[in-house]
Write a protein that holds these residues in place. Sequence first.
Motif, PDB file in Angstrom:
ATOM      1  N   GLU B 269       0.832  -1.197   0.000  1.00 11.47           N
ATOM      2  CA  GLU B 269       0.000   0.000   0.000  1.00 11.47           C
ATOM      3  C   GLU B 269       0.872   1.254   0.000  1.00 11.47           C
ATOM      4  N   PRO B 279      -6.625   6.965  -2.197  1.00 12.23           N
ATOM      5  CA  PRO B 279      -6.599   6.242  -0.921  1.00 12.23           C
ATOM      6  C   PRO B 279      -7.667   5.132  -0.891  1.00 12.23           C
ATOM      7  N   ARG B 283     -12.464   1.222   6.216  1.00  6.32           N
ATOM      8  CA  ARG B 283     -12.865   1.852   7.468  1.00  6.32           C
ATOM      9  C   ARG B 283     -12.249   1.136   8.655  1.00  6.32           C
ATOM     10  N   TRP B 300       1.938   1.688   8.945  1.00  4.29           N
ATOM     11  CA  TRP B 300       0.602   1.841   8.370  1.00  4.29           C
ATOM     12  C   TRP B 300      -0.018   3.170   8.805  1.00  4.29           C
ATOM     13  N   TRP B 301       0.239   3.552  10.061  1.00  3.95           N
ATOM     14  CA  TRP B 301      -0.345   4.784  10.590  1.00  3.95           C
ATOM     15  C   TRP B 301       0.241   6.030   9.924  1.00  3.95           C
ATOM     16  N   TYR B 304      -2.233   5.867   6.924  1.00  3.97           N
ATOM     17  CA  TYR B 304      -3.628   6.116   7.326  1.00  3.97           C
ATOM     18  C   TYR B 304      -3.681   6.305   8.845  1.00  3.97           C
ATOM     19  N   CYS B 306      -4.860   6.576  12.651  1.00  2.16           N
ATOM     20  CA  CYS B 306      -5.856   5.680  13.264  1.00  2.16           C
ATOM     21  C   CYS B 306      -7.208   6.356  13.496  1.00  2.16           C
ATOM     22  N   ILE B 308      -8.788   7.886  11.134  1.00  3.44           N
ATOM     23  CA  ILE B 308      -9.504   7.706   9.874  1.00  3.44           C
ATOM     24  C   ILE B 308      -9.853   6.234   9.661  1.00  3.44           C
ATOM     25  N   LEU B 309      -8.864   5.398   9.890  1.00  2.00           N
ATOM     26  CA  LEU B 309      -9.028   3.977   9.601  1.00  2.00           C
ATOM     27  C   LEU B 309      -8.688   3.213  10.870  1.00  2.00           C
TER      28      LEU B 309
END
Lengths: 70, 556
Positions: B269, B279, B283, B300-301, B304, B306, B308-309
């Motif tokens: 990603e 993006p 969710r 990952w953060w 995205y 945390c 938001i996702l």
Amino acid sequence: MSENIFDDESMAFVVLINHEKQYSLWPEVLTIPSGWEQVFGPQTRDTCLSWLNDNWTDLRPKSLIEMDGN
Amino acid sequence: MEQINKGMPAGTACLYQSFAEQVVMHPNRIAVSDEHSSLTYKALKQKADLASHRLYASGVRTGNCVALILPRNCEQIIHVLAILQLGACYVPIDPDYPKERIDWIIACSQPSAIVTQRELSKTLWGNDSLTKAMSHLLFVEDQFNFVPDEHEKPVYRAAGAFAYIIFTSGSTGNPKGVVVGHQQVLALINAAMPLLDATHTDVWALFHSLAFDFSVWEVWGALTTGAKLTIIPKSVIWSPDALVQYLRAEKVTILNQTPSAFYALIDAESKALKMSEQPLCLRKVVFGGEALNLDKVKKWWQLYPCEILQLINMYGITETTVHVTWLTLSDSLCGTENSPIGEGLSSLEVLLLDENLEKVADGEIGEIYVAGDQVAFGYINRPDLTAMRFVASPFHTGKRMYRSGDLAKQIDGQLFYFGRADRQLKVRGFRIEPSEIEVVLESHAKIQRAAVIAKPCLDSGLSDGLIAILIATEESFTAQPIATLRNYLSQLLPVHYLPSDFLFVKKFPLTVNGKLDEKALLMQWQANQKSTSSLHQQRLELLRLKQQDILAKSTT
């Protein structure tokens, strides 16, 4: 921690049953929990396990057997 | 519909009924799709009804088992519904399992029918399967030939006790079939869906094999909320790059992953976003199936945040119906020791007990026992194993609790996973928890992932040291890192915790369920040993020939 009391073959075990006709292996040294009765033992772990294989023929709890009607 | 659950006492709702309620509410929304087709809730119900008619005509009745050996497509879902509708129980079998395992599962569950494809059955059993020896085979491609007999209507007994049997591998011996009922799955769904805030606008991905119980959560999470279930094609599952593209194209909002699979997805990603892709619509990502290393999720953060996702960690066991605990992850949890798994779901109780089945104090390690509505019925045809794992609870009158074999501790109501009681290794008399070493190895900047396994002793069955199998963050590091690593480890761990062997690999082998395959890791190490020793032999031989040569020259 690695040797769980239920796996300790040096101990004596009993077999318990509840109102749903479900069975549990149980170490003889521990107090029998409320809602359970002893139906077999005390015996070696292996003897209790073979007794279970011979006597516990339906995995369904009693209430579900009654609901299914067979 | 009115036939369903006729005469059933209140509170005995079944999975099929939960699905049927969604059909009424969202008849025209897409329920399920695969790479070739998609079905609305209404169409899915029609197909499932017809399939259940056909199963009934071939003799399937309430309480029977039906094996499902199907590739990843809508037929799987149609037949799961068809089987449950009859009050029968589905036994999912992955077509990629070894034949011995498939035969074992069939022998053990004694299905009254096997739903599969002609081609698959030929591959598995050859042409024999088409003879009367296997007359209870039902091929999905023949479904269109089936004309339902209006006089022989199926008797719907959908609350029948068992919903599915999923076979799990024990650490030793043959796989054992865990029998789970409708009530247990519904207890999970009722407890977890409000936490997940799932609605009919969500798109769930079916990532896992039906034979892995993570799929139970994926399928019923979608079908009991009116959401869409998109079945990820096999070719996409094992390619992180293809998977991130798929998640975009299908606008997936809820994804479930084993941590092993997710770590690979992070890199894919990250690449995709660098190529200025849109993006993801995700969710929620739910982790399960393995212990999670939070440090690996940090990256990952950066992609995205945390807020938001949401990333959610759920510890679970097949025997207690997929998930047991729930934890919403955030940056602030990083640096906590071991894997934080949060709190037990409201439908069950998590107990941490010592050797005498007494509750351990806060902060002490105990074995996880699970009581409550999600505890499965037991193991099919294994009363002995059932009675030794599903044991009488001293804390709930007349009820059972499942003893998990997993270790955890609790601090301020939060649970932390401490590995398998039986993964503890005994090396030269010392008791060792491999995950403690793995965490330290992975804290090294040049190590992406680590797995520590016991080194088998050639002469006896005992362990003779530890092997660390590693993935480096940079190619260049694999050249001469061992001394550096040893140094690093020796500053952080006691000497008996230091691995004796190190092996760098490109990626970790995963089991069919997406978990780390420790057996395959050991085989990789053994193969490496052989090739290094044969290289050594070849060099010796060369040296010997050279010496002979020199000797020959000097004598002439």
